[in-house]
Design an enzyme around this catalytic site. Structure first.
Site, PDB file in Angstrom:
ATOM      1  N   ASN A 155       1.611   0.693  -0.097  1.00 47.40           N
ATOM      2  CA  ASN A 155       0.331   0.480  -0.769  1.00 47.40           C
ATOM      3  C   ASN A 155       0.101   1.590  -1.787  1.00 47.40           C
ATOM      4  O   ASN A 155       0.949   2.444  -1.984  1.00 47.40           O
ATOM      5  CB  ASN A 155      -0.809   0.398   0.257  1.00 47.40           C
ATOM      6  CG  ASN A 155      -0.899   1.678   1.061  1.00 47.40           C
ATOM      7  OD1 ASN A 155      -1.165   2.746   0.530  1.00 47.40           O
ATOM      8  ND2 ASN A 155      -0.628   1.578   2.366  1.00 47.40           N
TER       9      ASN A 155
ATOM     10  N   ASP B 155      -0.395  -2.192   7.847  1.00 50.96           N
ATOM     11  CA  ASP B 155      -0.806  -2.905   9.066  1.00 50.96           C
ATOM     12  C   ASP B 155       0.347  -3.726   9.649  1.00 50.96           C
ATOM     13  O   ASP B 155       0.298  -4.113  10.814  1.00 50.96           O
ATOM     14  CB  ASP B 155      -1.992  -3.820   8.757  1.00 50.96           C
ATOM     15  CG  ASP B 155      -3.270  -3.010   8.572  1.00 50.96           C
ATOM     16  OD1 ASP B 155      -3.446  -2.023   9.319  1.00 50.96           O
ATOM     17  OD2 ASP B 155      -4.068  -3.324   7.667  1.00 50.96           O
TER      18      ASP B 155
ATOM     19  N   LYS C 280      21.499  -5.096   2.122  1.00 51.01           N
ATOM     20  CA  LYS C 280      20.531  -5.526   1.101  1.00 51.01           C
ATOM     21  C   LYS C 280      20.459  -7.053   1.068  1.00 51.01           C
ATOM     22  O   LYS C 280      21.505  -7.728   1.083  1.00 51.01           O
ATOM     23  CB  LYS C 280      20.979  -4.977  -0.257  1.00 51.01           C
ATOM     24  CG  LYS C 280      20.037  -5.302  -1.381  1.00 51.01           C
ATOM     25  CD  LYS C 280      20.558  -4.765  -2.704  1.00 51.01           C
ATOM     26  CE  LYS C 280      19.795  -5.428  -3.833  1.00 51.01           C
ATOM     27  NZ  LYS C 280      20.429  -5.256  -5.119  1.00 51.01           N
TER      28      LYS C 280
ATOM     29  N   PRO D 249       1.873  -0.100  15.012  1.00 53.72           N
ATOM     30  CA  PRO D 249       0.968   0.480  16.019  1.00 53.72           C
ATOM     31  C   PRO D 249      -0.330   0.921  15.358  1.00 53.72           C
ATOM     32  O   PRO D 249      -0.306   1.453  14.248  1.00 53.72           O
ATOM     33  CB  PRO D 249       1.745   1.696  16.549  1.00 53.72           C
ATOM     34  CG  PRO D 249       2.893   1.912  15.642  1.00 53.72           C
ATOM     35  CD  PRO D 249       3.113   0.678  14.839  1.00 53.72           C
ATOM     36  N   ASP D 250      -1.456   0.686  16.023  1.00 54.91           N
ATOM     37  CA  ASP D 250      -2.744   1.151  15.495  1.00 54.91           C
ATOM     38  C   ASP D 250      -2.936   2.592  15.957  1.00 54.91           C
ATOM     39  O   ASP D 250      -3.378   2.863  17.078  1.00 54.91           O
ATOM     40  CB  ASP D 250      -3.888   0.249  15.991  1.00 54.91           C
ATOM     41  CG  ASP D 250      -5.184   0.563  15.259  1.00 54.91           C
ATOM     42  OD1 ASP D 250      -5.406   1.750  14.945  1.00 54.91           O
ATOM     43  OD2 ASP D 250      -5.957  -0.380  14.999  1.00 54.91           O
ATOM     44  N   ILE D 251      -2.592   3.524  15.081  1.00 52.70           N
ATOM     45  CA  ILE D 251      -2.551   4.950  15.456  1.00 52.70           C
ATOM     46  C   ILE D 251      -3.948   5.463  15.786  1.00 52.70           C
ATOM     47  O   ILE D 251      -4.148   6.199  16.750  1.00 52.70           O
ATOM     48  CB  ILE D 251      -1.939   5.795  14.311  1.00 52.70           C
ATOM     49  CG1 ILE D 251      -0.623   5.167  13.829  1.00 52.70           C
ATOM     50  CG2 ILE D 251      -1.713   7.231  14.752  1.00 52.70           C
ATOM     51  CD1 ILE D 251      -0.124   5.727  12.508  1.00 52.70           C
TER      52      ILE D 251
ATOM     53  N   LYS E 254     -15.205  -0.613  13.024  1.00 45.29           N
ATOM     54  CA  LYS E 254     -14.017   0.204  13.326  1.00 45.29           C
ATOM     55  C   LYS E 254     -14.400   1.436  14.155  1.00 45.29           C
ATOM     56  O   LYS E 254     -13.651   1.872  15.026  1.00 45.29           O
ATOM     57  CB  LYS E 254     -13.310   0.628  12.030  1.00 45.29           C
ATOM     58  CG  LYS E 254     -12.559  -0.547  11.404  1.00 45.29           C
ATOM     59  CD  LYS E 254     -11.853  -0.209  10.112  1.00 45.29           C
ATOM     60  CE  LYS E 254     -11.148  -1.461   9.589  1.00 45.29           C
ATOM     61  NZ  LYS E 254     -10.635  -1.351   8.244  1.00 45.29           N
TER      62      LYS E 254
ATOM     63  N   LYS F 131     -12.362   1.623  17.571  1.00 43.51           N
ATOM     64  CA  LYS F 131     -11.304   2.651  17.662  1.00 43.51           C
ATOM     65  C   LYS F 131     -11.815   3.956  18.276  1.00 43.51           C
ATOM     66  O   LYS F 131     -11.143   4.968  18.219  1.00 43.51           O
ATOM     67  CB  LYS F 131     -10.694   2.861  16.282  1.00 43.51           C
ATOM     68  CG  LYS F 131     -10.144   1.537  15.720  1.00 43.51           C
ATOM     69  CD  LYS F 131      -9.406   1.705  14.436  1.00 43.51           C
ATOM     70  CE  LYS F 131      -9.072   0.336  13.841  1.00 43.51           C
ATOM     71  NZ  LYS F 131      -7.834   0.328  13.079  1.00 43.51           N
TER      72      LYS F 131
HETATM   73  O1  PMT Z   1      -4.561   8.457  -0.949  1.00 44.84           O
HETATM   74  P1  PMT Z   1      -5.579   8.235  -2.043  1.00 44.84           P
HETATM   75  O2  PMT Z   1      -4.952   7.621  -3.274  1.00 44.84           O
HETATM   76  O3  PMT Z   1      -6.362   9.484  -2.338  1.00 44.84           O
HETATM   77  O4  PMT Z   1      -6.634   7.146  -1.533  1.00 44.84           O
HETATM   78  C1  PMT Z   1      -7.510   7.466  -0.503  1.00 44.84           C
HETATM   79  C2  PMT Z   1      -7.693   6.294   0.457  1.00 44.84           C
HETATM   80  C3  PMT Z   1      -8.388   5.143  -0.264  1.00 44.84           C
HETATM   81  C4  PMT Z   1      -6.335   5.818   0.992  1.00 44.84           C
HETATM   82  C5  PMT Z   1      -8.571   6.823   1.655  1.00 44.84           C
HETATM   83  O5  PMT Z   1      -9.803   7.269   1.162  1.00 44.84           O
HETATM   84  C6  PMT Z   1      -8.812   5.753   2.692  1.00 44.84           C
HETATM   85  O6  PMT Z   1      -9.732   4.954   2.599  1.00 44.84           O
HETATM   86  N1  PMT Z   1      -7.952   5.747   3.746  1.00 44.84           N
HETATM   87  C7  PMT Z   1      -7.914   4.712   4.799  1.00 44.84           C
HETATM   88  C8  PMT Z   1      -7.027   3.600   4.353  1.00 44.84           C
HETATM   89  C9  PMT Z   1      -6.851   2.509   5.397  1.00 44.84           C
HETATM   90  O7  PMT Z   1      -5.770   2.241   5.775  1.00 44.84           O
HETATM   91  O8  PMT Z   1      -7.967   1.994   5.857  1.00 44.84           O
HETATM   92  P2  PMT Z   1      -8.022   0.813   6.984  1.00 44.84           P
HETATM   93  O9  PMT Z   1      -9.427   0.362   6.933  1.00 44.84           O
HETATM   94  O10 PMT Z   1      -6.932  -0.164   6.756  1.00 44.84           O
HETATM   95  O11 PMT Z   1      -7.720   1.577   8.314  1.00 44.84           O
HETATM   96  C10 PMT Z   1      -8.755   2.079   9.154  1.00 44.84           C
HETATM   97  C11 PMT Z   1      -8.310   3.349   9.821  1.00 44.84           C
HETATM   98  O12 PMT Z   1      -7.261   3.058  10.744  1.00 44.84           O
HETATM   99  C12 PMT Z   1      -7.801   4.442   8.903  1.00 44.84           C
HETATM  100  O13 PMT Z   1      -8.249   5.673   9.394  1.00 44.84           O
HETATM  101  C13 PMT Z   1      -6.281   4.331   9.052  1.00 44.84           C
HETATM  102  O14 PMT Z   1      -5.646   5.593   8.859  1.00 44.84           O
HETATM  103  C14 PMT Z   1      -6.128   3.846  10.496  1.00 44.84           C
HETATM  104  N2  PMT Z   1      -4.966   3.021  10.765  1.00 44.84           N
HETATM  105  C15 PMT Z   1      -4.776   1.839  10.149  1.00 44.84           C
HETATM  106  C16 PMT Z   1      -3.699   1.036  10.488  1.00 44.84           C
HETATM  107  C17 PMT Z   1      -2.822   1.476  11.476  1.00 44.84           C
HETATM  108  N3  PMT Z   1      -1.763   0.769  11.815  1.00 44.84           N
HETATM  109  N4  PMT Z   1      -3.030   2.647  12.082  1.00 44.84           N
HETATM  110  C18 PMT Z   1      -4.089   3.426  11.752  1.00 44.84           C
HETATM  111  O15 PMT Z   1      -4.267   4.501  12.323  1.00 44.84           O
END
Ligand code: PMT
Length: 410
Positions: free
Chosen positions: A212, A281, A291, A307-309, A343, A347
């Site tokens: 991403n 995700d 390849k 995994p959802d960390i 969330k 979480k």
């Molecule tokens: O890196 P930059 O270019 O500065 O941009 C910053 C940002 C937009 C990435 C940052 O500000 C931000 O919003 N980060 C969270 C991005 C994200 O993945 O959001 P989410 O809503 O999908 O996830 C929710 C939370 O779960 C986040 O804390 C994420 O780290 C965590 N997560 C998500 C998926 C996963 N498999 N494991 C996780 O721990």
């Protein structure tokens, strides 16, 4: 921007020209420079270069040429010492280190050093054998014992043709260290802050991946801000273009699985956990060893959840019951605060930073951001558009408040 004043002492070494870049880097960080050059430095660079860059007279000798100048300059080093917050010497030659260590004062810079009672930052540069020499090393040890910061020279090819340790650290790094020393606070002393940053990369085959747009800027800003406030910082970073901030332990990972393992490994020692990484995700279910060839017109990819960390960390922190603070992020394009609240609960976070990533010039990749903090106690705190570094401090202000609340309850 804060305004600090530094004396930049330039020693006589081949790296003297790099002090010009240092003066610019300091200015970029709101630190004004008064340049002082030794006689040897003037053999390498003309004072005019620094005068043009700083718009100020460069101090080149202890005594002026006219009787009036001699009278004025006989106490000038005292005035200069009192008017400045920091003395930065780059390049700090073996000769300057020796003079400072032994208190010799035979020119303006060494006299100024003796009269200077604030922060001193020395960036050495010399031949690698001179650097390793026992005399130099004992001078460095004496200067460090006095509380001065002596940066480690960098490894690489040296002007003399030899290679090894002895290169002047990059001017941007010296300026970063100077800024850190000037801005350092202590309200996070004793805390260990674990920050995740950047994207993850999930392989499709050996040469392609899913990822991403996260640049890591938000997470790196948080890591730097926490370190500058006295915390020990562990930064678990996905692949980004950024250099790790100084005084931060950086663990580089690629995939969500690797990020999970690194986070869980460091979780027990962390008191504040901030998950700003944009973790993928989904990952490809069966990654082929070779390849993928372009044969079909449509290529279906089967994806499994990663995994959802954050959720795992939330469950573990609750189980351990040691008052650790967990902060998640929520990157959303609609119903931003509503999703953040969901969330937060799902979480088991203490706070979620809601980030509207649909707004132009904010969120992913930009230097600016605008976020809303949602806490377990039901608070909703809007943080107006600002540089990510400024927002990082605001987020840490709230983190510290919540951590103290948790601490007083535990
Ligand atoms: O890196 P930059 O270019 O500065 O941009 C910053 C940002 C937009 C990435 C940052 O500000 C931000 O919003 N980060 C969270 C991005 C994200 O993945 O959001 P989410 O809503 O999908 O996830 C929710 C939370 O779960 C986040 O804390 C994420 O780290 C965590 N997560 C998500 C998926 C996963 N498999 N494991 C996780 O721990």
């Amino acid at each position: 921007m804060s305004s600090w004043r530094a004396v930049v002492g330039v020693g006589g070494g081949i790296a003297a020209y790099k002090a010009a870049e240092l003066v610019r880097e300091l200015a970029r960080r709101g630190i004004q420079s008064q340049v002082v050059m030794t006689a040897a430095a003037q053999e390498f660079v003309r004072p005019l270069t620094f005068a043009a860059l700083t718009g100020r007279k460069v101090i080149t000798s202890l005594f002026g040429s006219s009787p009036e100048e001699v009278l004025a300059s006989s106490v000038e080093h005292i005035g200069v010492a009192r008017e400045h917050d920091m003395l930065v010497v780059a390049p700090a030659t073996a000769d300057l280190l020796a003079k400072f260590a032994h208190g010799l004062a035979d020119d303006f810079l060494s006299t100024l050093y003796l009269a200077f009672d604030r922060k001193v930052l020395l960036a050495p540069s010399m031949n690698t054998v001179m650097w390793r020499n026992a005399a130099t090393q004992s001078n460095v040890a004496a200067l460090r014992a006095r509380g001065h910061v002596v940066m480690e020279p960098e490894e690489g090819e040296l002007a003399c043709g030899e290679s090894g340790s002895g290169r002047l650290p990059e001017p941007a790094r010296i300026a970063e260290e100077a800024h850190y020393q000037l801005a350092r606070r202590h309200d996070l002393d004793g805390e260990t802050v674990l920050v995740t940053a950047g994207p993850t990369r999930e392989p499709i085959d050996p040469v392609r991946f899913l990822s991403n747009r996260s640049s890591g800027k938000m997470g790196y800003a948080l890591a730097e801000a926490a370190a500058w406030r006295g915390a020990r910082v562990i930064l678990v970073s996905g692949p980004v273009e950024l250099a790790a901030p100084l005084h931060v332990e950086c663990v580089r990972v690629e995939t969500a699985r690797e990020m999970r393992d690194a986070v869980l490994a460091h979780l027990p020692e962390s008191t504040i956990v901030i998950k700003s990484a944009a973790v993928a995700d989904y990952h490809v279910a069966n990654v082929p060893a070779q390849k993928i060839k372009k044969t079909a017109t449509r290529l279906p990819l089967e994806l499994d959840p990663t995994p959802d960390i954050l959720a795992e960390a939330g469950a573990e922190i609750e189980r351990a019951g040691r008052g650790q603070l967990l902060i998640g992020f929520a990157a959303e394009t609609e119903n931003v605060v509503g999703e953040a609240k969901r969330k937060l609960k799902a979480k088991r976070c203490h706070m979620v930073v809601a980030n509207n990533v649909a707004a132009e010039g904010l969120g992913f990749e930009s230097d600016d951001n605008e976020v809303t903090l949602v806490t377990q106690a039901g608070e909703v705190i809007d943080l107006a558009r600002a540089k990510k570094r400024e927002l990082a401090d605001r987020i840490l202000d709230e983190a510290l408040r919540l951590r103290l609340e948790l601490y007083s309850r535990s």
